[in-house]
Design an enzyme around this catalytic site. Structure first.
Site, PDB file in Angstrom:
ATOM      1  N   ILE A  21       0.822  -1.088   0.035  1.00 46.42           N
ATOM      2  CA  ILE A  21      -0.073  -0.178   0.096  1.00 46.42           C
ATOM      3  C   ILE A  21       0.837   1.189  -0.088  1.00 46.42           C
ATOM      4  O   ILE A  21       0.603   2.389  -0.677  1.00 46.42           O
ATOM      5  CB  ILE A  21      -0.891  -0.103   1.279  1.00 46.42           C
ATOM      6  CG1 ILE A  21      -1.864  -1.120   1.235  1.00 46.42           C
ATOM      7  CG2 ILE A  21      -1.899   1.463   1.158  1.00 46.42           C
ATOM      8  CD1 ILE A  21      -2.837  -1.407   0.042  1.00 46.42           C
ATOM      9  N   LYS A 212     -13.433   1.262   8.035  1.00 44.90           N
ATOM     10  CA  LYS A 212     -12.681   0.360   7.191  1.00 44.90           C
ATOM     11  C   LYS A 212     -12.668  -1.232   7.764  1.00 44.90           C
ATOM     12  O   LYS A 212     -12.678  -2.108   6.605  1.00 44.90           O
ATOM     13  CB  LYS A 212     -11.408   0.672   7.322  1.00 44.90           C
ATOM     14  CG  LYS A 212     -10.008  -0.222   6.708  1.00 44.90           C
ATOM     15  CD  LYS A 212     -10.205  -0.327   5.321  1.00 44.90           C
ATOM     16  CE  LYS A 212      -9.539  -1.565   4.670  1.00 44.90           C
ATOM     17  NZ  LYS A 212      -8.501  -1.548   4.057  1.00 44.90           N
ATOM     18  N   CYS A 266      -5.797  -8.915   4.165  1.00 45.70           N
ATOM     19  CA  CYS A 266      -6.638  -7.798   4.750  1.00 45.70           C
ATOM     20  C   CYS A 266      -7.952  -8.658   5.151  1.00 45.70           C
ATOM     21  O   CYS A 266      -8.300  -8.558   6.439  1.00 45.70           O
ATOM     22  CB  CYS A 266      -6.849  -6.949   3.643  1.00 45.70           C
ATOM     23  SG  CYS A 266      -5.459  -6.320   2.787  1.00 45.70           S
TER      24      CYS A 266
END
Ligand code: SAJ
Length: 419
Positions: A21, A212, A266
């Site tokens: 990222i 998130k 994730c």
């Protein structure tokens, strides 16, 4: 190497953590008029970037990298003196307590505090569980003698980009900015608006943290539902893919695809943060995680059944295609194949099957081969764990072997078995 002072106006961003990222984010800022210095504690990674090479494969990344280098981005192992820090480091979870392990975020912020001037803003991009910034980051800043809101500003700007389409999504996704002070939130919003064409919502830090984690948890639960349907349909001779295809024609139904499990750093991690912090409340979330985690063993069991049915008498005649956690990426973190190989170890048949993934050049598991020809030699059955483009464009890729197609990408035929 410290570059601070190179610029007269002091407008510089120091991106901390140059992984999946941090790197594309740093490159994106650099190609949109922001002076960027990327910092990573991994000297080898920094040397690779300084030698002009990217560290992972991603559509459009090499071109973005070349443009960012031309625009003046620099890479170093040192933290810089500047007004904005963007922290993008891993946030694993403790496998026993299921709670977030904030050690990398803490260490990064602690080092930032050694160089940050008064008035600087620290933006945490890493995904964190709700309350992490209150519980861990604030004490680190205050412990360094700074007053939050006066000397240092804290912001949470969680990333949302999907590996495989990162460059496009960095430009077009909507974003969330959480800040203590709305004015600081607006300032950071303008910084991201240098490249982000999506809508940028400004809110408080805790809301941004939770939002998130909720996004990734929603996707995990949807996939778990698909995987549960998969098991129900298999148990009673129904075609789950046809059922989902038709159900999804309903205007308010959108079921994702069943598969061999959920990997990556994730979706297979973030929902555990909620389970760890709210064990009595996050029951559906825990269940979904467990369902998805059960899939690699389910694939193995299905493979044994197909071997019996087709008379394949040895695992050495079975090959595993795909090591990455999903199609068209080179990332193997938490990949269902690695989980299945662990399960095979427990069944005392580990290291027997050949493994091949066109995206993985390094040797990371026993019996891994690096060409399709070598892979197919002597095989009677292939378990397709990842639907890379190579298979999607040519479902007949593996020739006349028995296939266990866990991704529904190999078409149909008497030798094609679905999960
Ligand atoms: N998977 C399925 N069935 C599906 C979709 C995915 O089994 O229908 C599997 C994949 O094969 C993979 C895993 O789920 O093993 C996760 O892959 P993914 O493509 O769903 O997501 P990630 O982990 O690559 O990226 C996600 C994205 N989150 C959401 O879409 C809500 C991305 O936007 C986030 O930025 C990223 O997590 C992150 O970094 O948090």
């Amino acid at each position: 190497m410290r570059f601070a002072g190179d610029r007269s106006d002091g407008l510089m961003v120091n991106v901390i953590g140059l992984g999946y990222i941090g790197l594309p984010t740093a490159l994106m800022f650099a190609t949109h008029g922001v002076e960027v210095i990327g910092t990573d504690y991994n000297a080898e990674l920094v040397a690779t970037l300084n030698a002009g090479k990217t560290t992972f494969k991603e559509d459009g990344l090499d071109e973005l990298f070349a443009n960012a280098v031309a625009a003046g981005i620099r890479f170093t192992t040192d933290y810089q003196i500047c007004e904005t820090y963007i922290v993008s480091v891993p946030t694993p979870y403790d496998k026993v307590s299921k709670k977030i392990d904030p050690c990398y975020v803490n260490a990064a912020v602690k080092t930032v505090m050694e160089v940050a001037p008064k008035g600087a803003t620290i933006v945490i991009e890493s995904t964190v569980s709700p309350g992490t910034i209150d519980r861990f980051v604030r004490p680190v800043v205050e412990g360094s003698g700074f007053i939050i809101g006066e000397d240092i500003h804290l912001v949470h700007a969680p990333e949302r980009i999907i590996p495989g389409n990162m460059v496009h999504e960095l430009l077009s996704n909507n974003r969330t900015i959480g800040a203590d002070d709305p004015a600081i939130g607006e300032r950071v919003k303008s910084l991201y608006a240098s490249f982000c064409q999506g809508e940028i919502a400004v809110t408080d830090i805790r809301t941004a943290e939770m939002t998130k984690v909720v996004e990734n948890t929603f996707r995990d639960i949807n996939i778990a539902f698909a995987n549960e349907l998969q098991k129900i349909c298999r148990s009673d001779g129904m075609d789950v893919h046809e059922i989902i295809r038709i159900a999804n024609k309903h205007p308010r139904v959108n079921i994702l695809s069943p598969g061999p499990g959920v990997g990556g750093h994730c979706i297979s991690v973030d929902p555990w943060f909620l389970v760890g912090d709210y064990p009595e409340l996050a029951r559906l979330i825990r269940n979904a995680r467990e369902t998805n985690d059960s899939m690699p063993a389910y694939v193995l069991n299905r493979a044994f059944n197909i071997m019996r049915e087709t008379g394949i008498d040895s695992p050495s005649k079975v090959g595993i295609y795909g090591l990455t956690y999903k199609e068209d990426v080179d990332d193997v973190r938490e990949s269902p194949t690695l989980q299945m190989l662990e399960s095979m170890e427990r069944h005392l048949c580990g290291g027997v099957c050949k493994v091949y993934d066109p995206w993985v050049e390094d040797d990371i598991v026993p019996n891994q081969v690096h060409s399709l020809e070598e892979f197919l030699e002597g095989l009677e059955m292939v378990i397709v764990m990842v639907g890379h483009f190579q298979v999607r464009e040519n479902p007949a890729l593996f020739g006349d072997v028995v296939l266990l197609d866990t991704r529904n990408v190999c078409g149909s035929g008497s030798k094609v078995f679905k999960l």
